[in-house]
Design an enzyme around this catalytic site. Structure first.
Site, PDB file in Angstrom:
ATOM      1  N   ASP A   1       0.822  -1.206   0.000  1.00 35.89           N
ATOM      2  CA  ASP A   1       0.000   0.000   0.000  1.00 35.89           C
ATOM      3  C   ASP A   1       0.858   1.258   0.000  1.00 35.89           C
ATOM      4  OD1 ASP A   1      -2.103  -1.632   0.061  1.00 35.89           O
ATOM      5  OD2 ASP A   1      -2.809  -1.108   2.079  1.00 35.89           O
ATOM      6  N   ALA A   2       1.953   1.201   0.787  1.00 37.69           N
ATOM      7  CA  ALA A   2       2.781   2.399   0.938  1.00 37.69           C
ATOM      8  C   ALA A   2       3.397   2.813  -0.406  1.00 37.69           C
ATOM      9  CB  ALA A   2       3.867   2.140   1.962  1.00 37.69           C
TER      10      ALA A   2
ATOM     11  N   ASP B   1       0.643   4.322  -2.542  1.00 40.16           N
ATOM     12  CA  ASP B   1       0.362   5.684  -2.091  1.00 40.16           C
ATOM     13  C   ASP B   1       1.437   6.653  -2.566  1.00 40.16           C
ATOM     14  OD1 ASP B   1      -1.871   4.729  -0.913  1.00 40.16           O
ATOM     15  OD2 ASP B   1      -1.084   4.731   1.141  1.00 40.16           O
TER      16      ASP B   1
ATOM     17  N   LEU C   1     -11.667   8.122   0.024  1.00 41.05           N
ATOM     18  CA  LEU C   1     -11.310   8.992   1.152  1.00 41.05           C
ATOM     19  C   LEU C   1      -9.862   9.438   1.025  1.00 41.05           C
ATOM     20  CD1 LEU C   1     -12.715   7.152   4.318  1.00 41.05           C
ATOM     21  CD2 LEU C   1     -13.342   9.442   3.556  1.00 41.05           C
TER      22      LEU C   1
ATOM     23  N   GLU D   1     -15.147   7.713  13.224  1.00 42.02           N
ATOM     24  CA  GLU D   1     -15.554   6.309  13.053  1.00 42.02           C
ATOM     25  C   GLU D   1     -14.344   5.464  12.714  1.00 42.02           C
ATOM     26  OE1 GLU D   1     -18.302   6.170   9.785  1.00 42.02           O
ATOM     27  OE2 GLU D   1     -19.459   7.845  10.585  1.00 42.02           O
TER      28      GLU D   1
ATOM     29  N   LYS E   1     -12.177   3.077  10.479  1.00 37.97           N
ATOM     30  CA  LYS E   1     -12.136   2.786   9.046  1.00 37.97           C
ATOM     31  C   LYS E   1     -11.969   1.277   8.916  1.00 37.97           C
ATOM     32  CE  LYS E   1     -10.068   4.317   4.684  1.00 37.97           C
ATOM     33  NZ  LYS E   1     -10.018   3.022   4.023  1.00 37.97           N
TER      34      LYS E   1
ATOM     35  N   ASP F   1     -11.561  -2.285   7.319  1.00 37.50           N
ATOM     36  CA  ASP F   1     -10.870  -2.747   6.119  1.00 37.50           C
ATOM     37  C   ASP F   1     -11.650  -3.877   5.457  1.00 37.50           C
ATOM     38  OD1 ASP F   1      -8.971  -2.778   4.206  1.00 37.50           O
ATOM     39  OD2 ASP F   1      -7.430  -3.783   5.392  1.00 37.50           O
TER      40      ASP F   1
ATOM     41  N   GLU G   1     -19.737  -1.118   4.967  1.00 37.77           N
ATOM     42  CA  GLU G   1     -18.587  -1.962   4.676  1.00 37.77           C
ATOM     43  C   GLU G   1     -18.901  -3.426   4.984  1.00 37.77           C
ATOM     44  OE1 GLU G   1     -16.246  -0.091   3.476  1.00 37.77           O
ATOM     45  OE2 GLU G   1     -14.326  -1.155   3.615  1.00 37.77           O
TER      46      GLU G   1
ATOM     47  N   TYR H   1     -22.463   2.873   7.476  1.00 38.74           N
ATOM     48  CA  TYR H   1     -21.874   4.141   7.919  1.00 38.74           C
ATOM     49  C   TYR H   1     -22.362   5.379   7.182  1.00 38.74           C
ATOM     50  CZ  TYR H   1     -18.505   2.823   4.251  1.00 38.74           C
ATOM     51  OH  TYR H   1     -17.923   2.421   3.089  1.00 38.74           O
TER      52      TYR H   1
ATOM     53  N   LYS I   1      -4.751   7.558   9.053  1.00 43.82           N
ATOM     54  CA  LYS I   1      -4.319   6.164   8.885  1.00 43.82           C
ATOM     55  C   LYS I   1      -3.368   5.709   9.977  1.00 43.82           C
ATOM     56  CE  LYS I   1      -4.209   4.485   4.664  1.00 43.82           C
ATOM     57  NZ  LYS I   1      -4.746   3.410   3.891  1.00 43.82           N
TER      58      LYS I   1
ATOM     59  N   CYS J   1      28.212 -23.490  23.979  1.00 39.98           N
ATOM     60  CA  CYS J   1      27.109 -22.925  24.755  1.00 39.98           C
ATOM     61  C   CYS J   1      27.545 -21.633  25.448  1.00 39.98           C
ATOM     62  CB  CYS J   1      26.629 -23.939  25.793  1.00 39.98           C
ATOM     63  SG  CYS J   1      25.359 -23.281  26.885  1.00 39.98           S
TER      64      CYS J   1
ATOM     65  N   CYS K   1      27.504 -22.571  29.490  1.00 42.30           N
ATOM     66  CA  CYS K   1      28.417 -23.520  30.141  1.00 42.30           C
ATOM     67  C   CYS K   1      29.631 -23.855  29.276  1.00 42.30           C
ATOM     68  CB  CYS K   1      27.674 -24.796  30.527  1.00 42.30           C
ATOM     69  SG  CYS K   1      27.112 -25.728  29.092  1.00 42.30           S
TER      70      CYS K   1
ATOM     71  N   CYS L   1      22.636 -27.409  23.365  1.00 42.50           N
ATOM     72  CA  CYS L   1      23.698 -27.647  24.343  1.00 42.50           C
ATOM     73  C   CYS L   1      23.403 -28.996  24.987  1.00 42.50           C
ATOM     74  CB  CYS L   1      23.688 -26.539  25.394  1.00 42.50           C
ATOM     75  SG  CYS L   1      24.648 -26.974  26.854  1.00 42.50           S
TER      76      CYS L   1
ATOM     77  N   CYS M   1      24.411 -27.588  32.726  1.00 45.54           N
ATOM     78  CA  CYS M   1      24.293 -26.221  32.201  1.00 45.54           C
ATOM     79  C   CYS M   1      23.337 -25.370  33.061  1.00 45.54           C
ATOM     80  CB  CYS M   1      23.798 -26.260  30.752  1.00 45.54           C
ATOM     81  SG  CYS M   1      23.572 -24.630  30.034  1.00 45.54           S
TER      82      CYS M   1
HETATM   83  S1  IVH Z   1     -17.082   7.010   4.326  1.00 46.63           S
HETATM   84  C1  IVH Z   1     -17.391   9.538   1.266  1.00 46.63           C
HETATM   85  N1  IVH Z   1     -16.700   5.628   6.514  1.00 46.63           N
HETATM   86  O1  IVH Z   1     -12.982   3.344   3.051  1.00 46.63           O
HETATM   87  C2  IVH Z   1     -16.466   8.744   2.038  1.00 46.63           C
HETATM   88  N2  IVH Z   1     -15.734   4.824   4.497  1.00 46.63           N
HETATM   89  O2  IVH Z   1     -11.061   4.811   1.423  1.00 46.63           O
HETATM   90  C3  IVH Z   1     -16.424   7.315   1.739  1.00 46.63           C
HETATM   91  N3  IVH Z   1     -14.514   2.720   4.751  1.00 46.63           N
HETATM   92  O3  IVH Z   1     -14.709   3.142   0.007  1.00 46.63           O
HETATM   93  C4  IVH Z   1     -17.127   6.458   2.657  1.00 46.63           C
HETATM   94  N4  IVH Z   1     -14.885   2.473   6.909  1.00 46.63           N
HETATM   95  O4  IVH Z   1     -14.951   1.212   1.672  1.00 46.63           O
HETATM   96  C5  IVH Z   1     -16.447   5.711   5.204  1.00 46.63           C
HETATM   97  N5  IVH Z   1     -16.457   4.504   8.534  1.00 46.63           N
HETATM   98  C6  IVH Z   1     -16.216   4.579   7.219  1.00 46.63           C
HETATM   99  C7  IVH Z   1     -15.471   3.619   6.529  1.00 46.63           C
HETATM  100  C8  IVH Z   1     -15.242   3.772   5.163  1.00 46.63           C
HETATM  101  C9  IVH Z   1     -14.318   1.944   5.827  1.00 46.63           C
HETATM  102  C10 IVH Z   1     -13.984   2.430   3.394  1.00 46.63           C
HETATM  103  C11 IVH Z   1     -14.991   2.481   2.289  1.00 46.63           C
HETATM  104  C12 IVH Z   1     -14.489   3.512   1.331  1.00 46.63           C
HETATM  105  C13 IVH Z   1     -13.029   3.532   1.662  1.00 46.63           C
HETATM  106  C14 IVH Z   1     -12.424   4.850   1.277  1.00 46.63           C
END
Ligand code: IVH
Length: 678
Positions: free
Chosen positions: A31-32, A35, A81, A111, A113, A115, A174, A226, A314, A408, A411, A426, A432
């Site tokens: 992911d890093a 990004d 997001l 809230e 997030k 996965d 989710e 959510y 994050k 060892c 000992c 040993c 020992c």
């Molecule tokens: S809000 C308009 N709330 O994160 C904002 N998304 O990276 C989008 N996700 O596609 C939705 N927990 O699959 C929101 N509490 C939460 C969330 C959440 C997980 C996921 C969702 C979204 C992704 C965006």
């Protein structure tokens, strides 16, 4: 390369990764790294507005969809997001919000997030008529029949006093798989010889995209609501009100969501909540901060594919880079020598770590780890971090290769390595000092004699002072022996002496464990004492007698007879009996796991963290059986490195799954998690 060329290159690469990720639930890069590529592209586009393109992956994710499910155009795009790793980035987001609104009067909702994967559920007059995946945000896939198998998703909205049922309502949330159930699922897939998923998100996504809803129904899918999409009817005008209304309509809403009047409070909560990551039942990758007022949300609007009113704060990465300062070896109870890494302190998923595990000398050689190396580390859950490998580009020639000691460290006896074992040992079992300390620590531990107030420190102190040499000596200790020793006050001494006296009442199976015989743990000691009744009778038994017990194999039999062949060990039993410890009287039943009950394994090859014998004992401890050859009755073949070719080809021929150590441990862990739930 010109900026224009680099922009084109980045767009092509990211589009390809997006396709893999969104269509095939696979990711080729961490992911890093993804990004970082995205950040670079965003920056280049900002600096070169002439090359702007509405089809750039920074603007939308363009992903071709598979044809298996009907396409669904979202009436309102499903957004993504923006995210920040550091408090300063979240502060900058808050500044944009207050500037955009022209007021500091903003309330917030925080809230988790989750996965998993985003889903949109359309209800008409309270009835679920459509469930669509997010897809590329514009167009998703119709997964209605599969979604209907998820128990936390209502088919009809529950009427409630607060909000009348809207004529039309799109609920978003989710779909996810809790971590423990993910492990169980993978163990099940492994046992069935099917492909396992790399993480809970992929498993959730794959489960939802099954052509047969019955398969989806068998998967542990859950749902948290959510937010909402378009609504035709009355609806609260805040995010917090939305969560309450969704809960009232019968949806699962995350209990860790909170409302705050100020940004400072919201951030304080998000930061504190983040430390809970490892104890949550599901995977989270951060906290989401949302502007509470829906009117303010509309006013702020959207930038590209990210809303301007929400941000994902994050988690710190679970991977890090540090310097390998030293490799130290420790001596275990059975004489096994284990190397461990000392590293320059580094932050890893929120904690500072300075030690990492290395498993064994062979692995160090295989990784070609050198003292002074820059190393990549990983930590998952709350387990000790481990070293993935050296960063070769960072070498400057000063790094020192490491040699496993030949003697060892306690000992000085020359180390040995037997047969297929990966661990050096040993062999000075009796003399020992380190082994002695570890054995005593083990003898008084919770699984064995369970002497409260007696641990590593006490064992080391008493052995170093020459006050005890073996477990039986503990029972000859008197209050006066402790007087003047560091950390022993009067009350502490009295309590310890009482605990030692009480340990004489422990049942014989626990006394047997306390001897520290290799492979004889909780389950095996019970089986042995049920059959022989006393340690003395076991000492007289032949290997054949022992191996004849159901669930006790020849490996255990050999270990036991080898133990009693040593004269000192027999004397130890006499000493324990003379001290008033119960060395006979039959086994007391203890709760053990039956995770592997009715399963038959064939073990082959060598393992990283344990010997083959230990693998067999582990299986026995959890109620499984092991045999020497693969047949139709075999549940699975547990294969380590360089497994026997006959066994694996026979397994393939009979369609019997071949699993690795991790899969076995998941099978065991899955069952115990399950038992806890009952
Ligand atoms: S809000 C308009 N709330 O994160 C904002 N998304 O990276 C989008 N996700 O596609 C939705 N927990 O699959 C929101 N509490 C939460 C969330 C959440 C997980 C996921 C969702 C979204 C992704 C965006």
């Amino acid at each position: 390369m010109t900026p224009q060329e680099r922009i084109a290159e980045l767009r092509a690469a990211i589009t390809q990764y997006d396709y893999k990720y969104y269509v095939h639930n696979e990711s080729d890069i961490p992911d890093a790294v993804y990004d970082a590529l995205m950040d670079e592209l965003r920056l280049l586009e900002q600096q070169n507005p002439a090359y702007a393109d509405p089809h750039s992956p920074t603007q939308s994710i363009e992903v071709p969809l598979d044809n298996t499910f009907a396409k669904v155009k979202h009436p309102q795009p499903m957004l993504s997001l923006g995210n920040g790793m550091y408090e300063a980035e979240v502060d900058a987001f808050r500044d944009r919000v207050t500037k955009g609104l022209g007021t500091h009067d903003v309330a917030w909702v925080v809230e988790p997030k989750i996965d998993g994967l985003a889903i949109a559920l359309t209800y008409e007059n309270g009835t679920l008529v459509l469930a669509a995946t997010r897809g590329d945000g514009e167009t998703g896939e119709d997964v209605t029949s599969n979604i209907k198998t998820i128990k936390t998703i209502p088919w009809t909205l529950r009427p409630n006093g607060a909000t009348p049922i809207p004529r039309r309502l799109e609920v978003r949330g989710e779909v996810y798989i809790p971590s423990a159930e993910f492990d169980e699922l993978n163990a099940r897939l492994t046992a069935a010889g099917e492909k396992t998923a790399a993480n809970p998100r992929n498993a959730a996504s794959g489960s939802l995209r099954q052509k047969d809803p019955r398969i989806t129904a068998s998967r542990p899918l859950h749902f948290f609501a959510y937010s909402i999409g378009p609504v035709d009817g009355q609806w609260p005008d805040t995010q917090w009100g939305t969560l309450q209304a969704l809960r009232a309509f019968g949806f699962a809403v995350n209990d860790d969501a909170r409302w705050f009047a100020t940004y400072a409070e919201a951030m304080a909560y998000a930061t504190q909540w983040m430390t809970k990551r490892d104890v949550l039942a599901y995977e989270v990758d951060g906290a989401v901060l949302k502007v509470d007022s829906l009117a303010q949300q509309r006013e702020l609007g959207v930038a590209g594919r990210d809303p301007r009113w929400a941000l994902a704060y994050k988690f710190p990465a679970r991977e890090a880079t540090s310097i390998l300062k030293n490799i130290i070896v420790s001596v275990g109870r059975t004489g096994n020598i284990t190397p461990a890494a000392e590293i320059a302190p580094v932050q890893l998923s929120g904690v500072t770590v300075s030690n990492a595990s290395l498993h064994n000398a062979d692995l160090i050689k295989k990784l070609d780890l050198r003292i002074g190396d820059t190393v990549n580390l990983k930590r998952s859950g709350d387990v000790i971090p481990y070293i993935i490998g050296p960063v070769l580009e960072k070498r400057n020639g000063t790094e020192q290769p490491w040699q496993m000691p030949t003697h060892c460290p306690s000992c000085g006896t020359a180390l040995v390595r037997e047969g297929e074992e990966v661990a050096w040992r040993c062999p000075n079992v009796v003399g020992c000092l380190e082994q002695r300390k570890r054995r005593i620590e083990y003898a008084v531990s919770r699984e064995a004699l369970d002497i409260v107030g007696f641990g590593e420190k006490q064992a080391a102190l008493l052995v170093d002072r020459g006050l005890i040499h073996d477990v039986a000596d503990i029972f000859a200790l008197e209050g006066d022996d402790f007087v003047g020793l560091e950390g022993f006050g009067k009350t502490k001494i009295t309590k310890l002496i009482e605990a030692i006296a009480a340990a004489k009442q422990q049942p014989v199976n626990r006394v047997l464990i306390s001897l520290g015989i290799t492979l004889v743990g909780t389950t095996v000691s019970q089986l042995l004492m049920q059959r022989f009744g006393s340690v003395a009778a076991l000492a007289e038994a032949t290997a054949a007698d022992i191996a004849a017990i159901e669930r006790v194999g020849p490996g255990i039999a050999q270990s036991v007879t080898e133990f009693f062949a040593i004269a000192e060990n027999r004397t130890l039993i006499d000493k324990l009996t003379a001290a008033g410890v119960q060395t006979s009287g039959g086994a007391a039943r203890e709760a053990t796991s039956s995770a592997l009950a009715n399963m038959v394994f064939v073990v082959t090859g060598s393992f990283v963290g344990m010997s083959r014998e230990q693998a067999e004992a582990l299986i026995a401890e959890h109620g499984g059986k092991t045999t020497g050859s693969v047949s139709k009755k075999t549940t699975a073949v547990l294969a380590g490195a360089e497994p026997g070719a006959n066994k694996t080809s026979k397994a393939n021929e009979l369609d019997i799954p071949i699993i690795d150590e991790a899969a076995l441990r998941r099978m065991i862990a899955g069952e115990s998690a399950h038992q806890e739930g009952n």
